[in-house]
Motif scaffolding. Structure first.
Motif, PDB file in Angstrom:
ATOM      1  N   ALA A   1     -37.540-110.372 -20.005  1.00 10.86           N
ATOM      2  CA  ALA A   1     -38.551-111.198 -20.674  1.00 10.86           C
ATOM      3  C   ALA A   1     -38.028-111.751 -21.992  1.00 10.86           C
ATOM      4  CB  ALA A   1     -39.822-110.383 -20.911  1.00 10.86           C
ATOM      5  N   GLY A   2     -37.100-111.013 -22.616  1.00 11.42           N
ATOM      6  CA  GLY A   2     -36.513-111.452 -23.882  1.00 11.42           C
ATOM      7  C   GLY A   2     -35.305-112.354 -23.707  1.00 11.42           C
ATOM      8  N   GLY A   3     -34.998-112.713 -22.471  1.00 10.79           N
ATOM      9  CA  GLY A   3     -33.889-113.621 -22.213  1.00 10.79           C
ATOM     10  C   GLY A   3     -32.649-112.966 -21.647  1.00 10.79           C
ATOM     11  N   GLY A   4     -32.650-111.638 -21.509  1.00 12.17           N
ATOM     12  CA  GLY A   4     -31.467-110.927 -21.037  1.00 12.17           C
ATOM     13  C   GLY A   4     -31.242-111.060 -19.545  1.00 12.17           C
ATOM     14  N   ASN A   5     -29.973-110.949 -19.143  1.00 14.23           N
ATOM     15  CA  ASN A   5     -29.658-110.999 -17.708  1.00 14.23           C
ATOM     16  C   ASN A   5     -28.448-110.133 -17.325  1.00 14.23           C
ATOM     17  OD1 ASN A   5     -27.517-112.547 -18.799  1.00 14.23           O
ATOM     18  ND2 ASN A   5     -27.468-113.918 -17.024  1.00 14.23           N
ATOM     19  N   PHE A   6     -27.835-109.452 -18.311  1.00 13.79           N
ATOM     20  CA  PHE A   6     -26.554-108.768 -18.111  1.00 13.79           C
ATOM     21  C   PHE A   6     -26.776-107.268 -18.272  1.00 13.79           C
ATOM     22  CE2 PHE A   6     -21.884-108.763 -19.889  1.00 13.79           C
ATOM     23  CZ  PHE A   6     -21.419-108.275 -18.691  1.00 13.79           C
ATOM     24  N   VAL A   7     -26.603-106.498 -17.185  1.00 13.14           N
ATOM     25  CA  VAL A   7     -26.866-105.060 -17.211  1.00 13.14           C
ATOM     26  C   VAL A   7     -25.597-104.310 -16.838  1.00 13.14           C
ATOM     27  CG1 VAL A   7     -28.316-103.183 -16.351  1.00 13.14           C
ATOM     28  CG2 VAL A   7     -29.256-105.499 -16.544  1.00 13.14           C
ATOM     29  N   ASP A   8     -25.270-103.295 -17.619  1.00 17.12           N
ATOM     30  CA  ASP A   8     -24.045-102.522 -17.426  1.00 17.12           C
ATOM     31  C   ASP A   8     -24.371-101.122 -16.909  1.00 17.12           C
ATOM     32  OD1 ASP A   8     -20.998-102.282 -18.189  1.00 17.12           O
ATOM     33  OD2 ASP A   8     -21.965-100.440 -18.873  1.00 17.12           O
ATOM     34  N   SER A   9     -23.739-100.748 -15.799  1.00 20.51           N
ATOM     35  CA  SER A   9     -23.950 -99.421 -15.226  1.00 20.51           C
ATOM     36  C   SER A   9     -22.605 -98.829 -14.817  1.00 20.51           C
ATOM     37  CB  SER A   9     -24.904 -99.515 -14.026  1.00 20.51           C
ATOM     38  OG  SER A   9     -25.288 -98.231 -13.576  1.00 20.51           O
ATOM     39  N   ALA A  10     -22.647 -97.698 -14.122  1.00 20.81           N
ATOM     40  CA  ALA A  10     -21.448 -97.044 -13.587  1.00 20.81           C
ATOM     41  C   ALA A  10     -21.893 -96.030 -12.552  1.00 20.81           C
ATOM     42  CB  ALA A  10     -20.647 -96.354 -14.687  1.00 20.81           C
ATOM     43  N   ASP A  11     -21.033 -95.766 -11.575  1.00 14.74           N
ATOM     44  CA  ASP A  11     -21.405 -94.792 -10.543  1.00 14.74           C
ATOM     45  C   ASP A  11     -21.645 -93.407 -11.129  1.00 14.74           C
ATOM     46  OD1 ASP A  11     -18.727 -94.222 -11.120  1.00 14.74           O
ATOM     47  OD2 ASP A  11     -18.026 -94.442  -9.052  1.00 14.74           O
ATOM     48  N   VAL A  12     -20.948 -93.071 -12.201  1.00 19.87           N
ATOM     49  CA  VAL A  12     -21.027 -91.734 -12.782  1.00 19.87           C
ATOM     50  C   VAL A  12     -22.266 -91.516 -13.652  1.00 19.87           C
ATOM     51  CG1 VAL A  12     -19.748 -92.185 -14.935  1.00 19.87           C
ATOM     52  CG2 VAL A  12     -19.515 -89.958 -13.760  1.00 19.87           C
ATOM     53  N   TYR A  13     -23.014 -92.573 -13.979  1.00 19.07           N
ATOM     54  CA  TYR A  13     -24.227 -92.419 -14.799  1.00 19.07           C
ATOM     55  C   TYR A  13     -25.358 -91.869 -13.937  1.00 19.07           C
ATOM     56  CZ  TYR A  13     -21.965 -95.784 -18.031  1.00 19.07           C
ATOM     57  OH  TYR A  13     -21.106 -96.449 -18.863  1.00 19.07           O
ATOM     58  N   SER A  14     -26.029 -90.748 -14.260  1.00 17.12           N
ATOM     59  CA  SER A  14     -25.679 -89.881 -15.368  1.00 17.12           C
ATOM     60  C   SER A  14     -25.532 -88.457 -14.828  1.00 17.12           C
ATOM     61  CB  SER A  14     -26.770 -89.937 -16.429  1.00 17.12           C
ATOM     62  OG  SER A  14     -28.050 -89.778 -15.810  1.00 17.12           O
ATOM     63  N   VAL A  15     -24.341 -88.223 -14.288  1.00 25.16           N
ATOM     64  CA  VAL A  15     -24.067 -86.954 -13.620  1.00 25.16           C
ATOM     65  C   VAL A  15     -24.146 -85.765 -14.576  1.00 25.16           C
ATOM     66  CG1 VAL A  15     -21.564 -86.981 -13.968  1.00 25.16           C
ATOM     67  CG2 VAL A  15     -22.507 -85.912 -11.907  1.00 25.16           C
ATOM     68  N   TRP A  16     -24.032 -86.041 -15.876  1.00 26.07           N
ATOM     69  CA  TRP A  16     -24.013 -84.951 -16.863  1.00 26.07           C
ATOM     70  C   TRP A  16     -25.386 -84.314 -17.095  1.00 26.07           C
ATOM     71  CZ3 TRP A  16     -22.503 -89.999 -17.759  1.00 26.07           C
ATOM     72  CH2 TRP A  16     -23.468 -90.830 -18.340  1.00 26.07           C
ATOM     73  N   LYS A  17     -26.453 -84.973 -16.665  1.00 25.91           N
ATOM     74  CA  LYS A  17     -27.777 -84.381 -16.850  1.00 25.91           C
ATOM     75  C   LYS A  17     -28.015 -83.310 -15.795  1.00 25.91           C
ATOM     76  CE  LYS A  17     -32.730 -85.418 -16.920  1.00 25.91           C
ATOM     77  NZ  LYS A  17     -33.768 -86.459 -16.788  1.00 25.91           N
ATOM     78  N   PRO A  18     -28.458 -82.111 -16.190  1.00 23.58           N
ATOM     79  CA  PRO A  18     -28.719 -81.053 -15.208  1.00 23.58           C
ATOM     80  C   PRO A  18     -29.633 -81.550 -14.087  1.00 23.58           C
ATOM     81  CG  PRO A  18     -28.850 -80.174 -17.425  1.00 23.58           C
ATOM     82  CD  PRO A  18     -28.725 -81.665 -17.581  1.00 23.58           C
ATOM     83  N   GLY A  19     -29.222 -81.298 -12.860  1.00 19.91           N
ATOM     84  CA  GLY A  19     -30.002 -81.720 -11.707  1.00 19.91           C
ATOM     85  C   GLY A  19     -29.581 -83.056 -11.137  1.00 19.91           C
TER      86      GLY A  19
END
Length: 316
Positions: free
Chosen positions: A39-57
């Motif tokens: 809604a604010g004009g954004g269109n570029f999103v950054d991710s990774a396969d490993v996000y977020s394995v560090w959180k328990p569960g």
């Protein structure tokens, strides 16, 4: 909007970090942030396969799944530039041909799409010949599963090796680099990477743009950081007179523009040679306005000089 390096990717000059999706933000919160970003004009999103394995569960891939569910329910896949990465999530670790191919298929499934706009090698893999990695990434491009390639956490020397191998194979070069870079972490990019970036026309999409929250002005003393044990470890190196001096200058300039310290820090980063779109994350929608404001904020030459001088110790 801005182009990513030599590619035709037209992006908002701020990339929304997806590392919080499924970690500090649950699915509804993450989708609310994504809605507000667009809604604010954004269109570029950054991710990774490993996000977020560090959180328990968690098992990894949570960020991509949430992003994929959001695009499916909003019906907006064609309007979003999706960047994700491979090499850090088991069993697709490293940059062998098998890891690259398997990792891409797993990411595509989680994202619910048949193509990735920008696919990064998340970290260098010296154990795998660059020739193998280059060929495997190109296979994805030829198959239409990936539009453009990027490198993350690569040295200047290894970028040159990758480019030379791509040329030798007659395949597409990477168009983007994702390094660690911000006002209080300048040396690595400015001393060793920037010349290479400019030589090859890479678009730079820096991570840790706000130095784990330090450049939001959240931490004004060592005591402030100590009270936030969950995240304060990432700012320990900046809790110095020099670090707090940078915050003081950010305060002065932010007051002049009637924006937040975070907006100024990201606007400075956006002004650096080669930088296309800094990455910044928002846990809740209330954090987004400061990030969005940075994308259109133009600092004066004098203001940039003040920030350069205040942060000079971090460039050495």
């Amino acid at each position: 909007m801005a182009h990513v390096g030599t590619s035709a990717l037209d992006v908002f000059p701020l990339s929304l970090g997806g590392n919080t999706f499924g970690w500090t933000s649950d699915a509804p919160e993450s989708m609310a942030v994504l809605d507000a970003f667009v809604a604010g004009g954004g269109n570029f999103v950054d991710s990774a396969d490993v996000y977020s394995v560090w959180k328990p569960g968690n098992v990894g891939g949570e960020s991509e799944r949430i992003l994929g569910d959001w695009m499916r329910t909003r019906g907006n896949r064609a309007d979003v530039v999706v960047a994700t990465k491979v090499s850090k999530l088991s069993p697709f670790t490293g940059l062998s041909a098998a890891s690259i191919s398997g990792g891409a298929e797993a990411s595509l499934k989680r994202l619910g799409t048949d193509y990735i706009d920008l696919y990064y090698a998340h970290a260098d893999d010296p154990a795998t010949p660059i020739a193998e990695s280059v060929a495997a990434f190109n296979d994805l491009v030829v198959a239409g599963k990936v539009r453009h390639l990027g490198l993350s956490n690569y040295s200047g020397a290894r970028i040159r090796e990758w480019m030379a191998e791509a040329d030798a194979q007659g395949v597409a070069r990477p168009v983007a680099l994702q390094p660690h870079y911000n006002l209080v972490f300048r040396h690595e990019y400015e001393s060793a990477l920037m010349v290479t970036v400019l030589e090859f026309g890479l678009g730079v999409v820096p991570y840790y743009g706000l130095a784990s929250g330090f450049l939001t002005g959240k931490y004004r003393s060592v005591t402030d950081a100590a009270s936030d044990a969950a995240r304060s470890g990432g700012v320990a190196d900046y809790l110095t007179p020099e670090g707090f001096g940078v915050i003081a200058v950010l305060d002065e300039i932010a007051a002049t523009h009637n924006v937040t310290v975070a907006s100024i820090a990201l606007a400075w980063l956006r002004s650096r040679p080669g930088v296309v779109a800094p990455i910044a994350s928002a846990r809740v929608i209330e954090q987004l306005p400061a990030l969005l404001a940075s994308a259109t904020l133009e600092l004066t030459v004098a203001e940039i000089a003040l920030l350069d001088a205040a942060s000079a110790t971090f460039s050495e």
